[in-house]
Design an enzyme around this catalytic site. Structure first.
Site, PDB file in Angstrom:
ATOM      1  CE  LYS A  41      43.739  45.658  42.695  1.00  0.00           C
ATOM      2  NZ  LYS A  41      42.345  45.956  43.058  1.00  0.00           N
ATOM      3  CB  SER A 292      47.891  52.190  40.620  1.00  0.00           C
ATOM      4  OG  SER A 292      47.223  52.184  39.370  1.00  0.00           O
TER       5      SER A 292
END
Length: 317
Positions: A41, A292
């Site tokens: 992110k 991720s």
């Protein structure tokens, strides 16, 4: 984009002989769990915040997040000398909330899921006239996440498939657009948890595309409805979406910890879980898997182990 790349890590693309043998494929793990803040992110947040005007920077930024976007926004804002306030669901793992605060943000815990935190953040944005940094439904954020796809194809040009976790769709949108720009024939496969699969439902026009309740150990992709800007890109550039159970995710998490010595969170394990659960249907010789994030709440590990054991027992039954 160069300013963003000066901030984020170029994460490794790892292989495992045992996983290659297990799956019958050459598998390449993009280790975004080793990224700054422990997740991908930071890429989208940095790309968005680096392009704000001076007047926007003075107003400060606000965001809503289940945890990883929160940390990315907090660090990116702090590096640019900008105040940040992050709204997080009440059930956000303690480690993520504390880390977000540690990166310099003011945090507000509110609501059951991302959607409630998002709505509270939007109300605060209007009151304070802050700049909202959306976790996925923003072209600059999507472009930042897309740098993962560019890096993967630079690191291994022979990739024919990339498997990507899907929450609101910012990660898969960015990767799909970037990867298919370099290789139009590459296959992009999305993964959602069965307990939070509105994008899967809408993609295949089955079930509700706006679920009222989400329930999954993969809190990072526990989103109640797909993004307004991300979904058209998913329709255009994504080839397939599959779902995985919490038991599937737990098996992937335990395998990565025991064999790979990597602690990864539920959302971060979902793409690998899809490869393990649906690998026989995925035609690929060189398969990229997005890991991720790695911001795992250690206190949840006994529950994860129990779920993994349940899955193994059901396979033996």
């Amino acid at each position: 984009m160069q300013q963003m790349m000066d901030v984020v890590h170029r994460t490794p693309l790892n292989q495992s002989t045992s996983i290659n043998e297990l799956t019958g494929k050459q598998v390449y793990f993009k280790m975004e769990n080793q990224q700054k803040t422990g997740a991908f992110k930071i890429r989208g947040a940095t790309n968005k915040i680096s392009q704000l005007s001076d007047s926007e920077k003075r107003r400060g930024v606000i965001a809503a997040s289940a945890g990883n976007h929160a940390q990315g926004v907090a660090l990116a804002a702090t590096k640019h000398g900008i105040q940040s306030k992050i709204f997080m669901p009440e059930k956000t793992p303690t480690a993520k909330a504390q880390a977000t605060k540690g990166y310099g943000a003011q945090i507000v815990l509110t609501g059951e899921s991302f959607q409630e935190a998002y709505e509270a953040a939007m109300e605060e944005m209007e009151r304070e006239n802050s700049v909202f940094v959306h976790p996925f439904d923003d072209p600059d954020v999507m472009a930042g996440q897309g740098t993962i796809g560019l890096e993967m194809l630079q690191q291994e040009p022979g990739l024919d498939t990339i498997i990507v976790p899907v929450g609101g769709g910012g990660l898969i949108s960015g990767i799909a657009v970037a990867a298919k720009d370099l290789n139009p024939n590459i296959k992009i496969i999305g993964v959602q948890a069965k307990g939070a699969c509105p994008t899967y439902n809408r993609f295949y026009q089955t079930g509700s595309s706006g679920v009222k309740k989400v329930s999954t150990i993969a809190d990072g992709i526990a989103v109640k409805k797909p993004g307004i800007q991300t979904f058209p890109l998913i329709q255009q550039f994504v080839d397939d979406i599959v779902t995985v159970s919490d038991e599937d995710i737990a098996v992937a998490m335990v395998y990565m910890l025991e064999r790979g010595k990597n602690l990864i969170e539920g959302a971060g394990a979902s793409a690998f879980a899809a490869l393990l659960a649906h690998g026989h249907q995925i035609r690929s010789n060189h398969c990229g898997v997005i890991v991720s994030g790695g911001n795992m709440d250690i206190s949840k590990m006994p529950h994860i182990q129990h779920l993994a054991q349940q899955n193994q027992l059901s396979c033996l039954a």
